[in-house]
Design an enzyme around this catalytic site. Sequence first.
Site, PDB file in Angstrom:
ATOM      1  N   SER A 183       0.803  -1.220   0.000  1.00  0.00           N
ATOM      2  CA  SER A 183       0.000   0.000   0.000  1.00  0.00           C
ATOM      3  C   SER A 183       0.836   1.271   0.000  1.00  0.00           C
ATOM      4  CB  SER A 183      -0.947  -0.011   1.190  1.00  0.00           C
ATOM      5  OG  SER A 183      -0.210  -0.021   2.387  1.00  0.00           O
ATOM      6  N   HIS A 211      -5.865  -4.228  -0.329  1.00  0.00           N
ATOM      7  CA  HIS A 211      -5.840  -3.110  -1.289  1.00  0.00           C
ATOM      8  C   HIS A 211      -6.094  -3.579  -2.719  1.00  0.00           C
ATOM      9  CE1 HIS A 211      -4.752   0.447   1.087  1.00  0.00           C
ATOM     10  NE2 HIS A 211      -4.132  -0.406   1.883  1.00  0.00           N
ATOM     11  N   LYS A 242     -12.441  -1.407   3.029  1.00  0.00           N
ATOM     12  CA  LYS A 242     -11.829  -0.547   2.009  1.00  0.00           C
ATOM     13  C   LYS A 242     -12.797  -0.444   0.820  1.00  0.00           C
ATOM     14  CE  LYS A 242      -7.192  -0.678   3.758  1.00  0.00           C
ATOM     15  NZ  LYS A 242      -6.455  -1.738   4.449  1.00  0.00           N
TER      16      LYS A 242
HETATM   17  C1  LIG Z   1      -6.079  -2.141   5.858  1.00  0.00           C
HETATM   18  C2  LIG Z   1      -5.263  -3.365   5.915  1.00  0.00           C
HETATM   19  C3  LIG Z   1      -5.443  -4.331   6.910  1.00  0.00           C
HETATM   20  C4  LIG Z   1      -6.397  -4.110   8.054  1.00  0.00           C
HETATM   21  O1  LIG Z   1      -7.718  -4.245   7.636  1.00  0.00           O
HETATM   22  P1  LIG Z   1      -8.882  -3.884   8.693  1.00  0.00           P
HETATM   23  O2  LIG Z   1     -10.067  -4.609   8.182  1.00  0.00           O
HETATM   24  O3  LIG Z   1      -9.013  -2.402   8.661  1.00  0.00           O
HETATM   25  O4  LIG Z   1      -8.419  -4.379  10.005  1.00  0.00           O
HETATM   26  C5  LIG Z   1      -4.715  -5.491   6.852  1.00  0.00           C
HETATM   27  N1  LIG Z   1      -3.822  -5.715   5.858  1.00  0.00           N
HETATM   28  C6  LIG Z   1      -3.593  -4.797   4.893  1.00  0.00           C
HETATM   29  C7  LIG Z   1      -2.600  -5.075   3.813  1.00  0.00           C
HETATM   30  C8  LIG Z   1      -4.293  -3.590   4.888  1.00  0.00           C
HETATM   31  O5  LIG Z   1      -4.054  -2.684   3.960  1.00  0.00           O
END
Ligand SMILES: *Cc1c(COP(=O)(O)O)cnc(C)c1O
Length: 396
Positions: A183, A211, A242
């Site tokens: 990310s 992502h 997301k």
């Molecule tokens: C955002 C993210 C997470 C965490 O996800 P949540 O559902 O907000 O806990 C885990 N791994 C990656 C690669 C992320 O970008």
Amino acid sequence: MSDTKLREHLRTELDKLKETGLYKRERLIESPQGSSIRVNGKEAVNFCANNYLGLANHPEIVQAAHDGLNEWGYGLSSVRFICGTQTPHRQLEQAIGKFFGKDDAILYISCFDANGGLFETILSEDDAILSDELNHASIIDGVRLCKAKRFRYKHNDMADLKAKLDEAKGSRFKLIFTDSVFSMDGDLARLPDICELADQNDAMVGIDDCHGTGHLGAGGRGAAEELGVLNRIDVITSTLGKTAGGAAGGFTAGSAELVDWLKNRSRPYLFSNSVPPSLVSAAAKALDVIGKSGDLRDKLKANTRRMRAGLEGIGLTIKPGPTPILPVMLGDAVIASSMADQLLGHGIYVIGFSFPVVPQGQARIRLQVSAAHTTEQIDRAIVAFKAVGQELGVVK
Ligand SMILES: *Cc1c(COP(=O)(O)O)cnc(C)c1O
């Protein structure tokens, strides 16, 4: 009160963060999430949400959340295995499994929990976990809880992964686990090569697709679909927070046996509350919407191309990559943060990232493009980057 010493210590540490520019001040958003938001009483175009398809506050998804609330209630007051599983929870898990072409899936409150509850539940001293050095913090923490031998390979470096697989020879199970999209850099894991190495070395492959899920791949099935290897991935963890509506929730998708075992043994699942019904209904709707969103994925690609070309056109350096994450490389932490501050003055909301989130000397502004951005909003950002960049002497 006996916390005086701790409070003194924390004050000193917080002052140090402020002195070194590492203290995080949260900006207050005064509106719902969207491509345009209100900050400090002013409208700003938002380029730092993970709202890639613009589905945060999508009317059908919001309606589904209301329907879930009305029909199934606000909350379960229980973990899943006692009395926290309603019909929609199981339906959503099966739908997620099917979406990725896997047997089944298990829901968690977050993907952080999905990653925290994966590794120690399936691997022991006899096993090996091979993990990309740039993996997300939740994978790092999950791996820390696990007793398997740990091998950290250099970022996307297949020679190093091969060497680590050689070292791991003789382990009962070998699991290669990687972010599918990194990310901070916007690059993809080299999944076809990783799957090849896994086959040659009798290893499994797992990805965290947070992502990628929803906006990458022709059907929105994420980075593995984009790279043509979805059927070669054994385990997928991802988030509902997301692209899939942006609220919260996470899951692990995989074989029937894996999911069954996780439901019996995974600690963040067994010992934490059930996902609320409104979220479950909304997530099911988000999956439907994602399935029908080919046009939004095309729009996202076109928006990303326009933004990348525009910023490169004014002389900025953007890391190469196929995702809507565009890291504008500035190098200096002070420049990155003052550029972000000044851009907000021009109605463009972005955030500067510096050490320790990214390596020393590689400070950047990370832009996240959305299908919800209009051409006009993207062009406005490019004009603002030029004006602020000239003021700071980073563009001519
Ligand atoms: C955002 C993210 C997470 C965490 O996800 P949540 O559902 O907000 O806990 C885990 N791994 C990656 C690669 C992320 O970008």
